[in-house]
Design a protein around this motif. Sequence first.
Motif, mmCIF file in Angstrom:
data_model
loop_
_atom_site.group_PDB
_atom_site.id
_atom_site.type_symbol
_atom_site.label_atom_id
_atom_site.label_comp_id
_atom_site.label_asym_id
_atom_site.label_seq_id
_atom_site.Cartn_x
_atom_site.Cartn_y
_atom_site.Cartn_z
ATOM 1 N N GLN A 1 54.353 50.089 54.992
ATOM 2 C CA GLN A 1 53.233 49.206 54.647
ATOM 3 C C GLN A 1 51.901 49.919 54.853
ATOM 4 N N GLU A 2 51.816 50.672 55.934
ATOM 5 C CA GLU A 2 50.566 51.385 56.220
ATOM 6 C C GLU A 2 50.293 52.463 55.169
ATOM 7 N N ILE A 3 51.326 53.186 54.773
ATOM 8 C CA ILE A 3 51.173 54.201 53.723
ATOM 9 C C ILE A 3 50.724 53.534 52.427
ATOM 10 N N GLN A 4 51.382 52.422 52.080
ATOM 11 C CA GLN A 4 51.054 51.674 50.866
ATOM 12 C C GLN A 4 49.606 51.201 50.901
ATOM 13 N N LEU A 5 49.207 50.610 52.015
ATOM 14 C CA LEU A 5 47.857 50.061 52.129
ATOM 15 C C LEU A 5 46.806 51.164 52.020
ATOM 16 N N ASN A 6 47.022 52.284 52.720
ATOM 17 C CA ASN A 6 46.057 53.381 52.679
ATOM 18 C C ASN A 6 45.915 53.938 51.268
ATOM 19 N N ALA A 7 47.048 54.074 50.567
ATOM 20 C CA ALA A 7 46.999 54.585 49.196
ATOM 21 C C ALA A 7 46.285 53.595 48.275
ATOM 22 N N GLU A 8 46.601 52.322 48.455
ATOM 23 C CA GLU A 8 45.955 51.299 47.622
ATOM 24 C C GLU A 8 44.449 51.283 47.850
ATOM 25 N N ILE A 9 44.044 51.352 49.101
ATOM 26 C CA ILE A 9 42.608 51.370 49.423
ATOM 27 C C ILE A 9 41.938 52.568 48.762
ATOM 28 N N THR A 10 42.586 53.724 48.814
ATOM 29 C CA THR A 10 42.015 54.936 48.229
ATOM 30 C C THR A 10 41.899 54.825 46.716
ATOM 31 N N VAL A 11 42.993 54.444 46.050
ATOM 32 C CA VAL A 11 42.984 54.376 44.585
ATOM 33 C C VAL A 11 42.030 53.294 44.100
ATOM 34 N N ARG A 12 42.138 52.104 44.676
ATOM 35 C CA ARG A 12 41.257 51.029 44.229
ATOM 36 C C ARG A 12 39.804 51.343 44.530
ATOM 37 N N GLY A 13 39.554 52.042 45.632
ATOM 38 C CA GLY A 13 38.181 52.436 45.946
ATOM 39 C C GLY A 13 37.612 53.376 44.907
ATOM 40 N N LYS A 14 38.418 54.339 44.449
ATOM 41 C CA LYS A 14 37.964 55.266 43.412
ATOM 42 C C LYS A 14 37.717 54.524 42.099
ATOM 43 N N LEU A 15 38.647 53.615 41.747
ATOM 44 C CA LEU A 15 38.466 52.825 40.525
ATOM 45 C C LEU A 15 37.193 51.988 40.606
ATOM 46 N N ARG A 16 37.020 51.300 41.732
ATOM 47 C CA ARG A 16 35.861 50.428 41.896
ATOM 48 C C ARG A 16 34.555 51.218 41.843
ATOM 49 N N ALA A 17 34.514 52.383 42.484
ATOM 50 C CA ALA A 17 33.298 53.198 42.481
ATOM 51 C C ALA A 17 32.924 53.618 41.061
ATOM 52 N N LEU A 18 33.919 54.006 40.278
ATOM 53 C CA LEU A 18 33.648 54.389 38.885
ATOM 54 C C LEU A 18 33.202 53.196 38.054
ATOM 55 N N LEU A 19 33.875 52.080 38.224
ATOM 56 C CA LEU A 19 33.545 50.892 37.435
ATOM 57 C C LEU A 19 32.182 50.335 37.814
ATOM 58 N N ASN A 20 31.780 50.543 39.074
ATOM 59 C CA ASN A 20 30.446 50.104 39.509
ATOM 60 C C ASN A 20 29.329 50.796 38.749
ATOM 61 N N GLU A 21 29.637 51.959 38.166
ATOM 62 C CA GLU A 21 28.627 52.672 37.373
ATOM 63 C C GLU A 21 28.317 51.948 36.068
ATOM 64 N N GLU A 22 29.245 51.093 35.633
ATOM 65 C CA GLU A 22 29.103 50.430 34.333
ATOM 66 C C GLU A 22 29.060 48.909 34.422
ATOM 67 N N LEU A 23 29.589 48.353 35.515
ATOM 68 C CA LEU A 23 29.756 46.907 35.607
ATOM 69 C C LEU A 23 29.100 46.351 36.871
ATOM 70 N N SER A 24 28.991 45.035 36.923
ATOM 71 C CA SER A 24 28.539 44.391 38.154
ATOM 72 C C SER A 24 29.589 44.612 39.225
ATOM 73 N N SER A 25 29.192 44.479 40.491
ATOM 74 C CA SER A 25 30.150 44.716 41.569
ATOM 75 C C SER A 25 31.307 43.711 41.508
ATOM 76 N N MET A 26 31.040 42.480 41.075
ATOM 77 C CA MET A 26 32.102 41.476 40.979
ATOM 78 C C MET A 26 33.109 41.866 39.886
ATOM 79 N N ASP A 27 32.598 42.288 38.732
ATOM 80 C CA ASP A 27 33.490 42.696 37.648
ATOM 81 C C ASP A 27 34.245 43.980 38.008
ATOM 82 N N ALA A 28 33.566 44.909 38.679
ATOM 83 C CA ALA A 28 34.213 46.167 39.073
ATOM 84 C C ALA A 28 35.364 45.891 40.033
ATOM 85 N N GLU A 29 35.150 44.965 40.973
ATOM 86 C CA GLU A 29 36.206 44.613 41.923
ATOM 87 C C GLU A 29 37.374 43.936 41.210
ATOM 88 N N ALA A 30 37.068 42.988 40.333
ATOM 89 C CA ALA A 30 38.125 42.268 39.616
ATOM 90 C C ALA A 30 38.931 43.206 38.729
#
Length: 198
Positions: free
Chosen positions: A121-150
């Motif tokens: 679970q810890e490995i899964q969570l850490n990987a998810e946090i990393t991948v989703r964080g990278k996705l969110r950071a990129l999407l924040n360049e183009e979208l609102s923070s709410m849309d980037a998170e969703a």
Amino acid sequence: MGQHKTWQERREQLIEATIVSIHEDGLEKTSIQRIAKRAGLTAGIVGHYFGDKDGLLNATYDALYAKILANAERASNSQQSPAARVKSILLGYLSPDQLTPEIVTAWYVLVARLRQSPALQEIQLNAEITVRGKLRALLNEELSSMDAEALSRGLFAMVTGFWVLMASDPASQDYDAHRKSILSVIERFLKAYSLRDT
């Protein structure tokens, strides 16, 4: 005289043997002894490096994610548009080295153990946090923070769900067709948010 193997070489050898054993023998029959034999090593060496079967399974899950995270790191640092980098990160899950029967089986079996294993679970969570964080950071360049998170949550859930769908149908090994289907859905998601990947 044979060359002395480094710790990293032995680790990779044992993880590869674990993946093959899970695929060919099933998780219940996968044992330290079988894995050691496949790797051409002794059970004592496996115990020395990983402790027990659970330790080796945890290391295998971590290694599977390490490849995806390496792909994500390269993609997020490229000079492409944010949307193209988002797509590249997600396609890291679908690269040819991830779409082999052995790897798909290992993913499916280890994901099924998540509820019983805090370490997985810890490995899964850490990987998810990393991948989703990278996705969110990129999407924040183009979208609102709410849309980037969703969108980051939705894309991550879709790609991981793809693994479950694909692995749950052992008769279907047309991975290229699966890859094309999921790529089409990713592109539709990006288009829905008016994001271009060029």
